[in-house]
Design a protein around this motif. Sequence first.
Motif, PDB file in Angstrom:
ATOM      1  N   PHE A  56       0.835  -1.206   0.000  1.00  0.00           N
ATOM      2  CA  PHE A  56       0.000   0.000   0.000  1.00  0.00           C
ATOM      3  C   PHE A  56       0.870   1.257   0.000  1.00  0.00           C
ATOM      4  O   PHE A  56       1.357   1.694   1.037  1.00  0.00           O
ATOM      5  CB  PHE A  56      -0.946   0.002   1.202  1.00  0.00           C
ATOM      6  N   ASN A  57       1.041   1.807  -1.186  1.00  0.00           N
ATOM      7  CA  ASN A  57       1.860   3.004  -1.381  1.00  0.00           C
ATOM      8  C   ASN A  57       0.958   4.232  -1.354  1.00  0.00           C
ATOM      9  O   ASN A  57       0.559   4.765  -2.376  1.00  0.00           O
ATOM     10  CB  ASN A  57       2.612   2.899  -2.710  1.00  0.00           C
ATOM     11  N   ASN A  58       0.602   4.640  -0.124  1.00  0.00           N
ATOM     12  CA  ASN A  58      -0.307   5.769   0.050  1.00  0.00           C
ATOM     13  C   ASN A  58       0.317   6.726   1.065  1.00  0.00           C
ATOM     14  O   ASN A  58       0.579   6.348   2.211  1.00  0.00           O
ATOM     15  CB  ASN A  58      -1.672   5.268   0.555  1.00  0.00           C
ATOM     16  N   SER A  59       0.563   7.959   0.648  1.00  0.00           N
ATOM     17  CA  SER A  59       1.248   8.918   1.515  1.00  0.00           C
ATOM     18  C   SER A  59       0.506   9.161   2.826  1.00  0.00           C
ATOM     19  O   SER A  59       1.122   9.498   3.837  1.00  0.00           O
ATOM     20  CB  SER A  59       1.443  10.245   0.773  1.00  0.00           C
ATOM     21  N   GLU A  60      -0.818   8.979   2.821  1.00  0.00           N
ATOM     22  CA  GLU A  60      -1.588   9.185   4.043  1.00  0.00           C
ATOM     23  C   GLU A  60      -1.313   8.103   5.082  1.00  0.00           C
ATOM     24  O   GLU A  60      -1.597   8.288   6.270  1.00  0.00           O
ATOM     25  CB  GLU A  60      -3.087   9.220   3.718  1.00  0.00           C
ATOM     26  N   TYR A  62       1.818   6.593   5.423  1.00  0.00           N
ATOM     27  CA  TYR A  62       3.247   6.485   5.729  1.00  0.00           C
ATOM     28  C   TYR A  62       3.547   6.626   7.219  1.00  0.00           C
ATOM     29  O   TYR A  62       4.321   5.859   7.788  1.00  0.00           O
ATOM     30  CB  TYR A  62       4.041   7.544   4.965  1.00  0.00           C
ATOM     31  N   THR A 183       8.031   9.561   5.683  1.00  0.00           N
ATOM     32  CA  THR A 183       8.190   9.481   4.234  1.00  0.00           C
ATOM     33  C   THR A 183       9.654   9.298   3.856  1.00  0.00           C
ATOM     34  O   THR A 183       9.990   8.503   2.975  1.00  0.00           O
ATOM     35  CB  THR A 183       7.636  10.753   3.563  1.00  0.00           C
ATOM     36  N   ARG A 194       8.784   6.817  -4.344  1.00  0.00           N
ATOM     37  CA  ARG A 194       7.362   6.882  -4.038  1.00  0.00           C
ATOM     38  C   ARG A 194       6.685   7.883  -4.970  1.00  0.00           C
ATOM     39  O   ARG A 194       7.331   8.628  -5.698  1.00  0.00           O
ATOM     40  CB  ARG A 194       7.162   7.326  -2.585  1.00  0.00           C
ATOM     41  N   ASP A 195       5.338   7.876  -4.917  1.00  0.00           N
ATOM     42  CA  ASP A 195       4.582   8.833  -5.707  1.00  0.00           C
ATOM     43  C   ASP A 195       5.062  10.250  -5.416  1.00  0.00           C
ATOM     44  O   ASP A 195       5.219  10.641  -4.264  1.00  0.00           O
ATOM     45  CB  ASP A 195       3.081   8.732  -5.367  1.00  0.00           C
TER      46      ASP A 195
END
Length: 201
Positions: A56-60, A62, A183, A194-195
């Motif tokens: 799950f690559n989601n900044s929220e 991290y 991050t 990452r994104d």
Amino acid sequence: MLQKILRYDIQITKKFVENAQRVTALRSLANHSKFLELSCHGIVWLAGWLTFIWLFNNSELYQLQVNMLIGLILDIIVIAVTKAFVRRRRPIPMNKMIPGNPDKYSFPSGHASRAVLIAFILMVVDPISIIFYPPLVAWVTSVAISRVLAERHYFLDIFGGIGIGILEGLLMSILWLSQSSSTSILNSLSDEKRDGGEFHV
């Protein structure tokens, strides 16, 4: 005095396990003790959380991902060191059908400390939706009681684990890493950007 307390602990735990067979809810909990054991096993959580971070690559997420990982590693270290220092032997199972314990030492309960730490983080430090609180509390309670019913721990082991879990949660609330720090850590551990990264794949 300590020896007397430990003897009382053994007697009360043994009596509780014997009487639990007469209570339907507790008997059902005992039957599911192996599943509950796996649901809060240190290796299962560590491997599962690393997989969660990877998938799950989601900044929220991290900040939660990194801090929970640190908390899980902290818990494993604290429990291992405490067990090695205290060296209290596990209960001798009355039920010979129960498989052997993973290690020899009983105090404190790592499952109890880990369950409380996870719940503390998800309810106090980085709160999730309140609708998840009842099942989370029910899981923590079930894990703790099942450790006694499965004859893995005495009651004092459980209470010790709960206390350590709360202290670890308080420590994590102080050491809680920021979003930017989390991050940076994930970026440094990942082979791919990452994104939003300069060379995002």
